[in-house]
Design a protein around this motif. Structure first.
Motif, PDB file in Angstrom:
ATOM      1  N   GLU A 236       0.844  -1.181   0.000  1.00 48.53           N
ATOM      2  CA  GLU A 236       0.000   0.000   0.000  1.00 48.53           C
ATOM      3  C   GLU A 236       0.883   1.236   0.000  1.00 48.53           C
ATOM      4  N   MET A 237       0.509   2.220  -0.821  1.00 45.99           N
ATOM      5  CA  MET A 237       1.248   3.466  -0.902  1.00 45.99           C
ATOM      6  C   MET A 237       0.637   4.462   0.075  1.00 45.99           C
ATOM      7  N   ILE A 238       1.496   4.963   0.966  1.00 51.38           N
ATOM      8  CA  ILE A 238       1.077   5.981   1.925  1.00 51.38           C
ATOM      9  C   ILE A 238       2.160   7.057   1.929  1.00 51.38           C
ATOM     10  N   GLY A 239       1.769   8.278   1.564  1.00 52.62           N
ATOM     11  CA  GLY A 239       2.752   9.363   1.497  1.00 52.62           C
ATOM     12  C   GLY A 239       3.797   9.060   0.447  1.00 52.62           C
ATOM     13  N   ASP A 240       5.073   9.171   0.812  1.00 52.12           N
ATOM     14  CA  ASP A 240       6.149   8.912  -0.145  1.00 52.12           C
ATOM     15  C   ASP A 240       6.825   7.564   0.097  1.00 52.12           C
ATOM     16  N   LYS A 241       6.073   6.642   0.676  1.00 55.45           N
ATOM     17  CA  LYS A 241       6.586   5.293   0.945  1.00 55.45           C
ATOM     18  C   LYS A 241       5.572   4.254   0.475  1.00 55.45           C
ATOM     19  N   VAL A 242       6.073   3.039   0.295  1.00 60.66           N
ATOM     20  CA  VAL A 242       5.214   1.901  -0.015  1.00 60.66           C
ATOM     21  C   VAL A 242       5.435   0.876   1.091  1.00 60.66           C
ATOM     22  N   PHE A 243       4.354   0.338   1.626  1.00 51.30           N
ATOM     23  CA  PHE A 243       4.435  -0.602   2.738  1.00 51.30           C
ATOM     24  C   PHE A 243       3.928  -1.971   2.311  1.00 51.30           C
ATOM     25  N   VAL A 244       4.703  -3.004   2.658  1.00 47.94           N
ATOM     26  CA  VAL A 244       4.288  -4.394   2.464  1.00 47.94           C
ATOM     27  C   VAL A 244       3.922  -4.896   3.847  1.00 47.94           C
ATOM     28  N   THR A 245       2.637  -5.194   4.046  1.00 49.75           N
ATOM     29  CA  THR A 245       2.161  -5.535   5.388  1.00 49.75           C
ATOM     30  C   THR A 245       2.001  -7.027   5.619  1.00 49.75           C
ATOM     31  N   ASP A 246       2.047  -7.835   4.557  1.00 46.98           N
ATOM     32  CA  ASP A 246       1.985  -9.292   4.720  1.00 46.98           C
ATOM     33  C   ASP A 246       3.339  -9.743   5.266  1.00 46.98           C
ATOM     34  N   GLU A 247       3.372 -10.146   6.548  1.00 45.23           N
ATOM     35  CA  GLU A 247       4.651 -10.388   7.222  1.00 45.23           C
ATOM     36  C   GLU A 247       5.560 -11.400   6.528  1.00 45.23           C
ATOM     37  N   PRO A 248       5.060 -12.588   6.120  1.00 47.94           N
ATOM     38  CA  PRO A 248       5.976 -13.508   5.441  1.00 47.94           C
ATOM     39  C   PRO A 248       6.526 -12.943   4.126  1.00 47.94           C
TER      40      PRO A 248
ATOM     41  N   LEU B 167       7.311  -4.063   5.925  1.00 49.44           N
ATOM     42  CA  LEU B 167       8.435  -3.598   5.122  1.00 49.44           C
ATOM     43  C   LEU B 167       8.110  -2.227   4.549  1.00 49.44           C
ATOM     44  N   GLU B 168       8.978  -1.260   4.811  1.00 39.07           N
ATOM     45  CA  GLU B 168       8.833   0.103   4.295  1.00 39.07           C
ATOM     46  C   GLU B 168       9.813   0.287   3.149  1.00 39.07           C
ATOM     47  N   LEU B 169       9.291   0.607   1.970  1.00 36.78           N
ATOM     48  CA  LEU B 169      10.106   0.768   0.770  1.00 36.78           C
ATOM     49  C   LEU B 169      10.088   2.214   0.288  1.00 36.78           C
ATOM     50  N   SER B 170      11.230   2.670  -0.210  1.00 39.41           N
ATOM     51  CA  SER B 170      11.274   3.973  -0.882  1.00 39.41           C
ATOM     52  C   SER B 170      10.651   3.806  -2.268  1.00 39.41           C
ATOM     53  N   TYR B 171      10.413   4.918  -2.935  1.00 44.62           N
ATOM     54  CA  TYR B 171       9.869   4.849  -4.293  1.00 44.62           C
ATOM     55  C   TYR B 171      10.796   4.071  -5.233  1.00 44.62           C
ATOM     56  N   THR B 172      12.099   4.272  -5.137  1.00 41.64           N
ATOM     57  CA  THR B 172      13.004   3.577  -6.058  1.00 41.64           C
ATOM     58  C   THR B 172      12.966   2.070  -5.815  1.00 41.64           C
TER      59      THR B 172
ATOM     60  N   GLU C  91       2.689  -5.762  -5.822  1.00 41.78           N
ATOM     61  CA  GLU C  91       1.664  -4.939  -6.445  1.00 41.78           C
ATOM     62  C   GLU C  91       1.530  -3.709  -5.561  1.00 41.78           C
ATOM     63  N   ILE C  92       1.102  -2.596  -6.142  1.00 41.94           N
ATOM     64  CA  ILE C  92       0.968  -1.377  -5.357  1.00 41.94           C
ATOM     65  C   ILE C  92      -0.467  -0.883  -5.458  1.00 41.94           C
ATOM     66  N   PHE C  93      -1.000  -0.544  -4.298  1.00 42.44           N
ATOM     67  CA  PHE C  93      -2.361  -0.041  -4.209  1.00 42.44           C
ATOM     68  C   PHE C  93      -2.345   1.355  -3.627  1.00 42.44           C
ATOM     69  N   GLU C  94      -3.180   2.200  -4.204  1.00 37.49           N
ATOM     70  CA  GLU C  94      -3.426   3.519  -3.633  1.00 37.49           C
ATOM     71  C   GLU C  94      -4.843   3.447  -3.093  1.00 37.49           C
TER      72      GLU C  94
ATOM     73  N   VAL D 233       2.271  -0.225 -13.328  1.00 34.57           N
ATOM     74  CA  VAL D 233       3.661   0.220 -13.214  1.00 34.57           C
ATOM     75  C   VAL D 233       3.808   1.615 -13.813  1.00 34.57           C
ATOM     76  N   ALA D 234       3.208   1.837 -14.981  1.00 35.05           N
ATOM     77  CA  ALA D 234       3.317   3.142 -15.652  1.00 35.05           C
ATOM     78  C   ALA D 234       2.730   4.258 -14.785  1.00 35.05           C
ATOM     79  N   ASN D 235       1.570   4.004 -14.179  1.00 30.98           N
ATOM     80  CA  ASN D 235       0.960   5.024 -13.318  1.00 30.98           C
ATOM     81  C   ASN D 235       1.797   5.283 -12.076  1.00 30.98           C
ATOM     82  N   PHE D 236       2.386   4.233 -11.523  1.00 32.54           N
ATOM     83  CA  PHE D 236       3.235   4.413 -10.342  1.00 32.54           C
ATOM     84  C   PHE D 236       4.467   5.245 -10.702  1.00 32.54           C
ATOM     85  N   MET D 237       5.069   4.957 -11.845  1.00 33.45           N
ATOM     86  CA  MET D 237       6.247   5.723 -12.285  1.00 33.45           C
ATOM     87  C   MET D 237       5.888   7.198 -12.486  1.00 33.45           C
ATOM     88  N   LYS D 238       4.733   7.478 -13.085  1.00 28.79           N
ATOM     89  CA  LYS D 238       4.286   8.867 -13.265  1.00 28.79           C
ATOM     90  C   LYS D 238       4.092   9.544 -11.912  1.00 28.79           C
TER      91      LYS D 238
END
Length: 174
Positions: A1-13, A32-37, A49-52, A59-64
């Motif tokens: 899930e995208m929150i602010g300028d980070k992406v979080f993976v919340t499924d622990e395994p 897991l907290e990921l930067s945009y890169t 996968e990324i959800f807003e 992928v194209a929308n996320f890059m934009k």
């Protein structure tokens, strides 16, 4: 899930698996907290996968989205991807005033406690577009920063085709 300028993976395994596969992001309490890169590379490689909100992004929308939020994203992403494609562990360079810290292949950058020489940052990387101009003062600060932490300074220049050329610039005392 995208929150602010980070992406979080919340499924622990899954979060732990991604983190362990290449020391992507920062993991805490199974999240897991990921930067945009980092997220862009994993998304492009179909690792996440990324959800807003509840809406899945392409992928194209996320890059934009990333490019709108960070005007240096394309350049930094090209360098990040190139370094990862070379099999190098890459971490953020924010605390050192650079774009990335890079380690030798096989090093686990998050080792706690005393480190051997090979486990220290090998390179600090500054990412720039090929039309970027800088002063000698800026270049000197970059080199001095790398020298002070016993690392080599790389100036990563990205051309219009997203090809990356690295220049190692060293501090020379006469």
């Amino acid at each position: 899930e995208m929150i602010g300028d980070k992406v979080f993976v919340t499924d622990e395994p899954e979060a732990q698996s991604i983190f362990n596969s290449g020391w992507y992001g920062i993991i805490s309490n199974g999240v897991l907290e990921l930067s945009y890169t980092e997220a862009a590379l994993l998304f492009e490689r179909s690792r996440i996968e990324i959800f807003e909100g509840k809406k899945a992004m392409t992928v194209a929308n996320f890059m934009k989205h990333c490019t709108k939020k960070d005007n240096r994203f394309k350049v930094r992403y090209a360098v990040y991807k190139d370094l990862r494609d070379r099999g190098l562990p890459v971490r953020t360079g924010l605390k050192f005033g650079c774009d990335f810290r890079v380690y030798e292949r096989g090093v686990k950058p998050l080792k706690k406690g005393p480190k051997e020489e090979v486990e220290h940052t090998k390179w600090v990387v500054f990412c720039v577009a090929e039309d970027y101009t800088c002063s000698f003062h800026e270049m000197a600060r970059s080199v001095r920063l790398a020298h002070n932490i016993r690392a080599n300074m790389l100036w990563a220049v990205v051309d219009t085709d997203n090809n990356v050329t690295y220049y190692e610039i060293t501090y020379l005392r006469l």
